[in-house]
Structures are given as C-alpha cells and as structure tokens.
Enzyme design. Structure first.
Site, PDB file in Angstrom:
ATOM      1  N   TYR A  71     -14.367   3.755 -11.288  1.00 14.54           N
ATOM      2  CA  TYR A  71     -14.065   5.177 -11.054  1.00 14.54           C
ATOM      3  C   TYR A  71     -15.217   6.075 -11.509  1.00 14.54           C
ATOM      4  O   TYR A  71     -15.427   7.142 -10.925  1.00 14.54           O
ATOM      5  CB  TYR A  71     -12.730   5.562 -11.723  1.00 14.54           C
ATOM      6  CG  TYR A  71     -11.564   4.993 -10.952  1.00 14.54           C
ATOM      7  CD1 TYR A  71     -11.118   5.609  -9.787  1.00 14.54           C
ATOM      8  CD2 TYR A  71     -10.955   3.806 -11.342  1.00 14.54           C
ATOM      9  CE1 TYR A  71     -10.088   5.061  -9.034  1.00 14.54           C
ATOM     10  CE2 TYR A  71      -9.915   3.250 -10.599  1.00 14.54           C
ATOM     11  CZ  TYR A  71      -9.494   3.884  -9.447  1.00 14.54           C
ATOM     12  OH  TYR A  71      -8.477   3.340  -8.687  1.00 14.54           O
ATOM     13  N   ARG A  74     -17.537   6.372  -8.600  1.00 18.61           N
ATOM     14  CA  ARG A  74     -16.985   7.234  -7.530  1.00 18.61           C
ATOM     15  C   ARG A  74     -16.970   8.701  -7.974  1.00 18.61           C
ATOM     16  O   ARG A  74     -17.264   9.607  -7.186  1.00 18.61           O
ATOM     17  CB  ARG A  74     -15.574   6.756  -7.164  1.00 18.61           C
ATOM     18  CG  ARG A  74     -15.612   5.381  -6.498  1.00 18.61           C
ATOM     19  CD  ARG A  74     -14.231   4.849  -6.204  1.00 18.61           C
ATOM     20  NE  ARG A  74     -13.508   5.705  -5.263  1.00 18.61           N
ATOM     21  CZ  ARG A  74     -12.200   5.591  -5.012  1.00 18.61           C
ATOM     22  NH1 ARG A  74     -11.493   4.667  -5.639  1.00 18.61           N
ATOM     23  NH2 ARG A  74     -11.622   6.378  -4.153  1.00 18.61           N
ATOM     24  N   GLN A 108      -3.946  11.440   0.726  1.00 18.10           N
ATOM     25  CA  GLN A 108      -4.024  10.201  -0.056  1.00 18.10           C
ATOM     26  C   GLN A 108      -5.353  10.156  -0.789  1.00 18.10           C
ATOM     27  O   GLN A 108      -5.574   9.285  -1.627  1.00 18.10           O
ATOM     28  CB  GLN A 108      -3.924   8.980   0.864  1.00 18.10           C
ATOM     29  CG  GLN A 108      -2.620   8.894   1.634  1.00 18.10           C
ATOM     30  CD  GLN A 108      -2.701   7.841   2.722  1.00 18.10           C
ATOM     31  OE1 GLN A 108      -2.409   6.676   2.509  1.00 18.10           O
ATOM     32  NE2 GLN A 108      -3.094   8.243   3.906  1.00 18.10           N
ATOM     33  N   ASP A 111     -10.449  12.658  -3.761  1.00 21.46           N
ATOM     34  CA  ASP A 111     -11.562  13.610  -3.841  1.00 21.46           C
ATOM     35  C   ASP A 111     -11.019  15.038  -3.812  1.00 21.46           C
ATOM     36  O   ASP A 111      -9.831  15.262  -3.573  1.00 21.46           O
ATOM     37  CB  ASP A 111     -12.577  13.359  -2.698  1.00 21.46           C
ATOM     38  CG  ASP A 111     -11.995  13.634  -1.312  1.00 21.46           C
ATOM     39  OD1 ASP A 111     -11.460  14.738  -1.095  1.00 21.46           O
ATOM     40  OD2 ASP A 111     -12.087  12.745  -0.429  1.00 21.46           O
ATOM     41  N   HIS A 126      -1.941  10.505  -4.284  1.00 31.13           N
ATOM     42  CA  HIS A 126      -2.541   9.377  -5.004  1.00 31.13           C
ATOM     43  C   HIS A 126      -3.375   9.836  -6.204  1.00 31.13           C
ATOM     44  O   HIS A 126      -4.182   9.056  -6.720  1.00 31.13           O
ATOM     45  CB  HIS A 126      -3.403   8.521  -4.061  1.00 31.13           C
ATOM     46  CG  HIS A 126      -2.588   7.750  -3.051  1.00 31.13           C
ATOM     47  ND1 HIS A 126      -3.146   7.076  -1.989  1.00 31.13           N
ATOM     48  CD2 HIS A 126      -1.246   7.542  -2.958  1.00 31.13           C
ATOM     49  CE1 HIS A 126      -2.177   6.495  -1.273  1.00 31.13           C
ATOM     50  NE2 HIS A 126      -1.018   6.778  -1.843  1.00 31.13           N
ATOM     51  N   CYS A 134      -3.916  11.086 -20.504  1.00 31.86           N
ATOM     52  CA  CYS A 134      -3.859  10.344 -21.764  1.00 31.86           C
ATOM     53  C   CYS A 134      -2.639   9.422 -21.774  1.00 31.86           C
ATOM     54  O   CYS A 134      -1.518   9.867 -21.520  1.00 31.86           O
ATOM     55  CB  CYS A 134      -3.790  11.331 -22.941  1.00 31.86           C
ATOM     56  SG  CYS A 134      -3.683  10.475 -24.526  1.00 31.86           S
ATOM     57  N   GLY A 193      -7.200  10.349   9.824  1.00 33.41           N
ATOM     58  CA  GLY A 193      -8.126   9.490   9.075  1.00 33.41           C
ATOM     59  C   GLY A 193      -7.479   8.517   8.113  1.00 33.41           C
ATOM     60  O   GLY A 193      -8.001   8.288   7.028  1.00 33.41           O
ATOM     61  N   THR A 194      -6.364   7.964   8.518  1.00 32.10           N
ATOM     62  CA  THR A 194      -5.735   6.939   7.658  1.00 32.10           C
ATOM     63  C   THR A 194      -5.349   5.727   8.487  1.00 32.10           C
ATOM     64  O   THR A 194      -4.893   5.867   9.622  1.00 32.10           O
ATOM     65  CB  THR A 194      -4.529   7.511   6.877  1.00 32.10           C
ATOM     66  OG1 THR A 194      -3.923   6.446   6.132  1.00 32.10           O
ATOM     67  CG2 THR A 194      -3.497   8.175   7.770  1.00 32.10           C
ATOM     68  N   SER A 195      -5.539   4.540   7.897  1.00 31.51           N
ATOM     69  CA  SER A 195      -5.302   3.301   8.651  1.00 31.51           C
ATOM     70  C   SER A 195      -3.830   2.923   8.699  1.00 31.51           C
ATOM     71  O   SER A 195      -3.462   1.976   9.383  1.00 31.51           O
ATOM     72  CB  SER A 195      -6.097   2.152   8.016  1.00 31.51           C
ATOM     73  OG  SER A 195      -5.628   1.919   6.702  1.00 31.51           O
TER      74      SER A 195
END
Ligand code: APR
Length: 254
Positions: A71, A74, A108, A111, A126, A134, A193-195
């Site tokens: 992460y 990214r 989802q 970003d 997501h 925390c 834009g999602t599979s």
C-alpha cells in the site's frame, strides 16, 4: 448496443417521483487513463502480486511489513504529481453538479480521483488509500506518507496498530445499507470500468433490475462478467465513453 430492456427516454423531464435518481458504480478502469493500474487486466496488479499475500486480514496478521509495502507503493504513486483525475472523473462530477435529481457515485476505487474532480456525493465502498485506521481505538485519519509498524496512532498514541483504511478480501465493504437504499430507488444505474468479479458490487445491477422502469448501462473496455445483465452496453475507453454518456443524459437523450 442496446438490449431488450431498453428504457423509454426520460431526459430531464420530471416524472411523478421527481427527477430520476442516478447511481453510478465505478471501478479501476475509470482511473486507468489517469495512470493507475487495474487489477485483472493482463498488466493489472493481480498479475504481479497475489491477493492472499497483500489484501486479506490474514496476510496483514502474518506479514504486516509486506502489506504495508504494497500500500505504501500505491499511496506514493497516488500522491505523485503525475496522477490526476481524467475527463471521465470530471464528467461524473459535472453530472452531479448539473443533474437536478440525485446522483450518487459508489466507487470500488481507493484512489481520491473522484473527489479531486469535484465529486461530493460519493461512497468509497472499498475504503480510501489516503486514510489509515487504528486497530486499537478505531480512529481514522488522513495519511499521505509511508505507513509502518513504528508509527503511533495520532489519537491514542499506541504504536504499530495502524492499518490502511481499505476493505480487504473477507471484510465487509463500507456503507452497504446506504448503497442498497439508493440502488432501491434509482432509475438509472451505470457501471463504469469494472470487471464485475467482486461482490457485492457485481450484484448491484441485479438489485436495480428488480425495479421496473430502471435503466442499466455498462461502460467498459470489454464485456464484464455480468455484461448480459445490463440493458445497454458501450465498450471503449472511459475517457471517451463517459463524457459522451453524461452529455447524453444532460441533453435528455437517455
Ligand atoms: N476505460 C474503461 N474501462 C477500462 C479501461 C479504460 N481505460 N481500462 C481497463 N478497463 C476495464 C477492464 O476491461 C476491466 O473490465 O476496467 C475493468 C477493471 O477491472 P478490475 O481490474 O477487475 O477492477 P475492478 O473491477 O475495479 O476490481 C474490483 O477488485 O481486487 C479488487 O479491491 C479491488 O476494488 C477492486 C475490486
């Protein structure tokens, strides 16, 4: 391509229920042309790293350094200067600003490109890459730099308990009740834009189809797993398809 369930054009016309509410689901494909990788394309993230190694609670318990490194890379890319919202993100923000009815974007993506383009009505189902949570006090804070086991929670001060504020495989996505209630009453559902591989997002189209009069459209590079469930589908780049589709809605042609 227009399917058998093609809608009657509603346009900007007020129906007896008011202006038709719109829900838009987005996935990694909308951010691809901003320079961020998708997951399941040939050059996608899951082609180089295994889900089980970096995106499950078990992976974090077993090997937190590895998960943090995944992460951190990214997050570092997302905050770099070259990553910016593209015209597809901007078109959806324009739709939200100009459509007289409700518009909700459910993404989802972790970003922040929708909000940077101006989206206000947005759910990150997501989670968000630029936030951490925390494990001791559950406080969520913004976080733009690397995260490691030596970081203390800014709220409770406990060291080593911060984790990315993202939803891993096996965890419950955020704000599902709110999402389902909006899917329940929307008149137009667009998936971009999602599979269609990941649930529950992949099942949203079925939820909307139960409502008579609701129109469903898929805008994607290629047919998704659930392509046949949509009344309408257009295939190509999000930066081409999305601005044109938004224009069509605002001009009363859907
Ligand atoms: N324009 C439109 N669509 C595109 C573009 C583009 N420029 N580039 C790629 N696509 C399409 C691909 O054809 C693919 O169908 O976007 C889709 C991306 O699919 P995935 O990589 O599976 O991403 P997504 O559906 O968002 O993944 C869902 O899986 O691993 C998880 O948590 C992660 O939120 C993610 C979830």
């Amino acid at each position: 391509m227009t399917g058998p369930n093609a809608h009657k054009p509603l346009g900007l016309a007020m129906t007896k229920d008011g202006y038709p509410p719109i829900v838009i689901l987005t996935g990694a494909g909308i951010s691809k042309e901003s320079g961020l990788s998708t997951f399941r394309d040939a050059d996608g993230i899951w082609a180089t790293v295994r889900v089980e190694d970096v995106a499950t609670p078990e992976a974090f318990a077993r090997s937190p350094e590895k998960v943090h490194a995944f992460y951190n890379a990214r997050r570092g890319k997302l905050v770099s200067r070259e990553i910016k919202p593209n015209v597809a993100h901007q078109a959806l923000a324009r739709l939200e600003a100009e459509w007289p009815g409700e518009v909700l974007v459910v993404t989802q993506n972790i970003d922040d490109l929708h909000e940077r383009a101006g989206a206000k009505s947005l759910i990150h189902m997501h989670g968000e890459l630029l936030k951490v949570r925390c494990g001791a006090c559950a406080n969520v804070v913004e976080w733009r730099c690397d995260l490691g086991l030596d970081n203390a929670c800014p709220n409770c001060g406990i060291v080593g308990k911060l984790r990315p504020h993202v939803v891993w495989f096996g965890e419950m996505p955020f704000e599902m009740e709110r999402i389902y209630s909006r899917l329940e009453c929307c008149r137009l559902f667009i998936s971009i834009g999602t599979s269609g591989n990941v649930y529950p997002a992949a099942s949203f189209v079925q939820q909307v189809r139960r409502r008579s009069g609701a129109h469903t459209a898929e805008l994607n590079m290629e047919p998704s797993e659930g392509a046949t469930l949509f009344a309408e589908a257009q295939y190509g780049l999000a930066t081409v398809l999305v601005p044109a589709y938004v224009e069509k809605i605002l001009n009363g042609r859907w």
